[in-house]
Write a protein that holds these residues in place. Structure first.
Motif, PDB file in Angstrom:
ATOM      1  N   LEU A 109       0.847  -1.188   0.000  1.00  0.00           N
ATOM      2  CA  LEU A 109       0.000   0.000   0.000  1.00  0.00           C
ATOM      3  C   LEU A 109       0.887   1.244   0.000  1.00  0.00           C
ATOM      4  CD1 LEU A 109      -2.616  -1.072   2.700  1.00  0.00           C
ATOM      5  CD2 LEU A 109      -2.714  -1.395   0.233  1.00  0.00           C
ATOM      6  N   PHE A 110       0.502   2.213  -0.834  1.00  0.00           N
ATOM      7  CA  PHE A 110       1.237   3.471  -0.930  1.00  0.00           C
ATOM      8  C   PHE A 110       0.279   4.638  -0.756  1.00  0.00           C
ATOM      9  CE2 PHE A 110       3.436   0.587  -3.924  1.00  0.00           C
ATOM     10  CZ  PHE A 110       4.727   0.625  -3.411  1.00  0.00           C
ATOM     11  N   ASP A 111       0.705   5.664  -0.029  1.00  0.00           N
ATOM     12  CA  ASP A 111       0.012   6.934  -0.129  1.00  0.00           C
ATOM     13  C   ASP A 111       0.227   7.480  -1.534  1.00  0.00           C
ATOM     14  OD1 ASP A 111      -0.800   6.806   2.489  1.00  0.00           O
ATOM     15  OD2 ASP A 111       0.651   8.260   3.259  1.00  0.00           O
ATOM     16  N   ALA A 112      -0.801   8.115  -2.085  1.00  0.00           N
ATOM     17  CA  ALA A 112      -0.740   8.606  -3.462  1.00  0.00           C
ATOM     18  C   ALA A 112       0.461   9.520  -3.735  1.00  0.00           C
ATOM     19  CB  ALA A 112      -2.045   9.307  -3.830  1.00  0.00           C
ATOM     20  N   PRO A 113       0.905  10.380  -2.799  1.00  0.00           N
ATOM     21  CA  PRO A 113       2.061  11.235  -3.096  1.00  0.00           C
ATOM     22  C   PRO A 113       3.329  10.451  -3.449  1.00  0.00           C
ATOM     23  CG  PRO A 113       0.874  12.102  -1.208  1.00  0.00           C
ATOM     24  CD  PRO A 113       0.255  10.775  -1.517  1.00  0.00           C
ATOM     25  N   ILE A 114       3.461   9.226  -2.939  1.00  0.00           N
ATOM     26  CA  ILE A 114       4.622   8.410  -3.311  1.00  0.00           C
ATOM     27  C   ILE A 114       4.567   8.082  -4.796  1.00  0.00           C
ATOM     28  CG2 ILE A 114       5.761   6.175  -2.989  1.00  0.00           C
ATOM     29  CD1 ILE A 114       4.883   6.230  -0.085  1.00  0.00           C
ATOM     30  N   LEU A 115       3.392   7.696  -5.275  1.00  0.00           N
ATOM     31  CA  LEU A 115       3.251   7.368  -6.691  1.00  0.00           C
ATOM     32  C   LEU A 115       3.450   8.599  -7.557  1.00  0.00           C
ATOM     33  CD1 LEU A 115       0.153   4.987  -6.509  1.00  0.00           C
ATOM     34  CD2 LEU A 115       2.566   4.360  -6.659  1.00  0.00           C
ATOM     35  N   ARG A 116       2.920   9.740  -7.123  1.00  0.00           N
ATOM     36  CA  ARG A 116       3.103  10.972  -7.897  1.00  0.00           C
ATOM     37  C   ARG A 116       4.575  11.329  -8.004  1.00  0.00           C
ATOM     38  NH1 ARG A 116      -1.804  12.907  -5.465  1.00  0.00           N
ATOM     39  NH2 ARG A 116      -0.623  13.886  -3.788  1.00  0.00           N
ATOM     40  N   ALA A 117       5.294  11.238  -6.888  1.00  0.00           N
ATOM     41  CA  ALA A 117       6.714  11.581  -6.892  1.00  0.00           C
ATOM     42  C   ALA A 117       7.515  10.614  -7.750  1.00  0.00           C
ATOM     43  CB  ALA A 117       7.248  11.592  -5.462  1.00  0.00           C
ATOM     44  N   ALA A 118       7.120   9.346  -7.752  1.00  0.00           N
ATOM     45  CA  ALA A 118       7.873   8.329  -8.488  1.00  0.00           C
ATOM     46  C   ALA A 118       7.828   8.571  -9.990  1.00  0.00           C
ATOM     47  CB  ALA A 118       7.323   6.941  -8.162  1.00  0.00           C
ATOM     48  N   VAL A 119       6.696   9.074 -10.489  1.00  0.00           N
ATOM     49  CA  VAL A 119       6.542   9.237 -11.942  1.00  0.00           C
ATOM     50  C   VAL A 119       6.708  10.678 -12.391  1.00  0.00           C
ATOM     51  CG1 VAL A 119       5.018   7.250 -12.027  1.00  0.00           C
ATOM     52  CG2 VAL A 119       4.025   9.527 -11.833  1.00  0.00           C
ATOM     53  N   ALA A 120       6.963  11.594 -11.460  1.00  0.00           N
ATOM     54  CA  ALA A 120       7.018  13.014 -11.820  1.00  0.00           C
ATOM     55  C   ALA A 120       8.337  13.412 -12.451  1.00  0.00           C
ATOM     56  CB  ALA A 120       6.762  13.881 -10.588  1.00  0.00           C
ATOM     57  N   ASP A 121       9.408  12.694 -12.158  1.00  0.00           N
ATOM     58  CA  ASP A 121      10.734  13.090 -12.626  1.00  0.00           C
ATOM     59  C   ASP A 121      10.905  12.736 -14.093  1.00  0.00           C
ATOM     60  OD1 ASP A 121      13.588  13.364 -13.014  1.00  0.00           O
ATOM     61  OD2 ASP A 121      13.709  13.420 -10.833  1.00  0.00           O
ATOM     62  N   PRO A 122      11.312  13.691 -14.922  1.00  0.00           N
ATOM     63  CA  PRO A 122      11.421  13.425 -16.357  1.00  0.00           C
ATOM     64  C   PRO A 122      12.703  12.715 -16.785  1.00  0.00           C
ATOM     65  CG  PRO A 122      11.997  15.711 -15.906  1.00  0.00           C
ATOM     66  CD  PRO A 122      11.584  15.109 -14.593  1.00  0.00           C
TER      67      PRO A 122
END
Length: 246
Positions: A109-122
């Motif tokens: 289980l992940f808090d959504a901000p972890i997923l956002r941060a994981a895919v945000a970096d280009p």
């Protein structure tokens, strides 16, 4: 960006909860683990999710069919779920590995901000999401990282110094590097018994893997044992209570 969720295994350490129920459908806080994951993906802006099932996959299919809204999902069958390790589920999803993806275990289980941060970096390539290691846990996937570079990863780091633990969250911006490393690892002697982190290890030794560390105020939890369910529920109940008082 699509998620690939590895949810084929039995989850024997959660028995008797998984005696007749696949691990990804075990209830945590009144919702299935899989629902927690899919809802966090929707909040993080994912385009869809590929779920790799095996044990009691008919229940997973019925559960997905009954969901109302959220991210689009596809279900893939791993016929080797009872004889191979987690790398077998990655192999079952190999058709999706050259497009951008975020791969994760079906019991985390992940808090959504972890997923956002994981895919945000280009930054192009493969990324492993990690957190600093205070004291190794029983089941930790250990990581040696120097700065933002993964040096080594594995359950046991012989000849390496563990600095972090892996969240089991691997992100690729696309291309053939991850799929090529997967083919190499699974083709080795006893390759089907490897953890899928062996693919990350191979990439770290060749083309390189970037490390992204999570912030200290976000939460994640691998659900391996009944006490993990209680821990997640306690932490989020405490968080909710704190927000209501503020």
């Amino acid at each position: 960006m699509k998620a690939i969720i590895l949810a084929a295994g039995h989850g024997s350490r959660l028995l008797p909860l998984t005696l007749t129920t696949p691990k990804c459908l075990v209830q945590v806080g009144g919702r299935a683990i899989l629902d927690h994951q899919l809802d966090a993906m929707a909040e993080a802006g994912f385009d869809g999710a590929v779920i790799v099932g095996g044990y009691r996959i008919d229940q997973v299919a019925a559960h997905l069919a009954a969901r109302d809204g959220g991210v689009p999902t596809e279900l893939v069958f791993n016929p080797f779920w009872s004889i191979a390790n987690s790398i077998g589920s990655v192999w079952a999803a190999r058709a999706y590995l050259e497009a951008p993806f975020a791969l994760m275990n079906g019991d985390t289980l992940f808090d959504a901000p972890i997923l956002r941060a994981a895919v945000a970096d280009p930054v192009r390539g493969v990324t492993l999401v990690i957190e600093p290691l205070d004291e190794p846990g029983l089941d930790d996937m250990l990581v040696e990282a120097k700065g933002d570079r993964v040096v080594a990863v594995g359950k046991h780091l012989v000849g390496h110094q563990a600095t972090d633990r892996s969240l089991g969250l691997i992100v690729s911006t696309g291309g053939g590097a991850y799929a090529e490393a997967l083919r190499a690892v699974i083709g080795e002697d006893e390759g089907i018994h490897a953890y899928h982190h062996a693919v990350v290890r191979r990439l770290a030794e060749t083309v390189g893997v970037r490390a992204v560390r999570i912030a200290g105020d976000v939460r994640w939890q691998e659900i391996d044992r009944p006490e993990d369910i209680a821990l997640w529920q306690h932490d989020h109940r405490a968080l909710a209570d704190g927000l209501s008082r503020s």
